[in-house]
Each structure stands twice: as structure tokens, then as C-alpha cells.
Write a protein that holds these residues in place. Structure first.
Motif, short mmCIF file in Angstrom:
data_model
loop_
_atom_site.label_atom_id
_atom_site.label_comp_id
_atom_site.label_asym_id
_atom_site.label_seq_id
_atom_site.Cartn_x
_atom_site.Cartn_y
_atom_site.Cartn_z
N GLU A 33 0.83 -1.21 0.00
CA GLU A 33 0.00 0.00 0.00
C GLU A 33 0.86 1.26 0.00
O GLU A 33 0.51 2.26 -0.63
CB GLU A 33 -0.94 0.02 1.21
N ALA A 36 2.58 1.84 -3.61
CA ALA A 36 1.70 1.98 -4.77
C ALA A 36 1.67 3.42 -5.27
O ALA A 36 1.40 4.34 -4.50
CB ALA A 36 0.29 1.50 -4.42
N ASP A 37 1.96 3.61 -6.53
CA ASP A 37 1.93 4.92 -7.20
C ASP A 37 2.91 5.93 -6.60
O ASP A 37 2.76 7.14 -6.79
CB ASP A 37 0.51 5.52 -7.19
N ARG A 38 3.91 5.50 -5.87
CA ARG A 38 4.84 6.42 -5.21
C ARG A 38 6.05 6.76 -6.08
O ARG A 38 6.71 7.75 -5.84
CB ARG A 38 5.36 5.82 -3.91
N ARG A 53 -0.87 9.73 -11.75
CA ARG A 53 -0.81 9.05 -10.46
C ARG A 53 -1.47 9.91 -9.41
O ARG A 53 -1.41 11.13 -9.47
CB ARG A 53 0.65 8.80 -10.05
N PRO A 55 -1.25 9.15 -5.60
CA PRO A 55 -1.02 8.41 -4.35
C PRO A 55 -1.63 9.15 -3.17
O PRO A 55 -1.60 10.38 -3.11
CB PRO A 55 0.51 8.38 -4.25
N VAL A 62 -4.83 5.01 1.93
CA VAL A 62 -4.35 3.82 1.23
C VAL A 62 -4.48 2.52 2.01
O VAL A 62 -4.26 1.45 1.47
CB VAL A 62 -2.87 4.00 0.81
#
Length: 186
Positions: A33, A36-38, A53, A55, A62
Motif C-alpha cells: 500500500e 503503490a503509485d509512489r 498518479r 497516491p 491507502v
């Protein structure tokens, strides 16, 4: 998010429980989590093909709210079944709606690595309390416990096996006639 990542990184955790002020579980946040998208996409990807993205900035954005739970009295076999089927590396341990810990594969590996002499001492202590000092012969090799018994009482043997299997580091247990083995440890 950054604080949660720092806790995971500093302590080597894979997942953290997210709780209310009174200790009630509301979710979990783990490595998956948090990352993700970081990170930026593959730099070879043309700008026009990059997906936007978004995040989350907070753990609440998240965290996973649909959480499988473990109970303090749950068997390792049950834990492994749940963890494998859910493809998760950790479970929060909850008792009376309050988080009392987390169990991970690392915890189970730690139990497997436990020294046989320590396992044997713990098994012997439990069995001495149950049947009296010296009632059972105990030997441990690679986590496998062998109990020596000449009384052939199925109820006592069942209880002894259950007591031995409850010791951290025990991978299995069997009962043999005590007189059939000359390899018992003191």
C-alpha cells in the motif's frame, strides 16, 4: 505516509495495524500500500502515455480496510492456511476487538530456527508439570519432538503430544516406548 514508511523501514516490519485511539482495528497498511503509485514510471515511457498518479497522502487514504484477523489462541496450521490462501505475509492478532499484536512469516521462521535444547527444555517443563518430574522422556531433533512413554495410556499420550506441540519451535511430535530408544537426552 512517510511516517508509516519510516516505521516499517526502521523496524523491519512488513505491515502495521491501523487502530483507533482505543485500540480497535480499522485497517492495515503495508509495503504494498505504501509503495503503490509512489515512484515515477519507467523513464522510457513517452510523457503522453504516462498514466496520472494519485497516491494518497495519509495512511487512511491507502490502508486496506478489509482485513483478515488472527486470534491469540489460533493454531499455526490455521494461520498458515489463512496466510497462504489470502497471499498475505502478516495478520493482526485481535482479542476482544483490540489489537494485541501482529503475526508474520518472519515470526514463524523465527520459531523454526529456535534451538532444539531450548525447545526440549520447554517441552520437558510442561510435561513435568502435567505428569510429574521424569514421567516422560523427551528428545528434540530439528524441532521434531520424540516422547518416550511406557504406560501406553492413550489419554495421557494425547495430552502430552498437545502440550509438546504448543511449545514454540516444535514442528511435530510422536510417542514411542521409552525402553525402545537408548538415545534419550538427560
Amino acid at each position: 505516509m512517510k511516517d508509516a514508511a519510516a516505521v516499517l523501514d526502521t523496524h523491519g516490519f512488513t505491515c502495521l495495524p491501523v487502530v483507533t485511539g482505543d485500540g480497535r482495528l480499522v485497517g492495515v497498511v503495508g509495503e504494498k500500500e505504501l509503495v503503490a503509485d509512489r515512484f515515477p514510471p519507467d523513464p522510457r515511457l513517452p510523457l503522453a502515455e504516462r498514466v496520472a498518479r494519485s497516491p494518497g497522502r495519509l495512511v487512511a487514504d491507502v490502508m486496506d480496510r478489509d482485513v483478515l484477523l488472527a486470534h491469540p489462541q489460533e493454531s499455526v496450521a490455521d494461520l498458515l492456511t489463512v496466510m497462504r490462501s489470502a497471499e498475505t505475509r502478516s495478520l493482526p492478532v485481535v482479542e476482544d476487538d483490540e489489537v494485541v499484536g501482529m503475526v508474520t512469516y518472519r515470526d514463524l521462521v523465527h520459531a523454526l530456527a529456535r534451538d532444539d535444547a531450548l525447545v526440549e527444555a520447554d517441552v520437558r517443563r510442561r510435561l513435568n508439570l502435567y505428569g510429574g518430574v521424569g514421567r516422560w522422556m523427551v528428545s528434540v531433533r530439528d524441532g521434531e519432538v520424540t516422547l518416550g512413554d511406557d504406560r501406553d495410556d492413550p489419554v495421557e499420550r494425547t495430552t502430552a503430544v498437545r502440550l509438546a506441540e504448543a511449545v514454540i519451535g516444535v514442528t511435530g511430535c510422536r510417542v514411542v516406548e521409552a525402553s525402545s530408544s537408548a538415545t534419550w537426552h538427560g
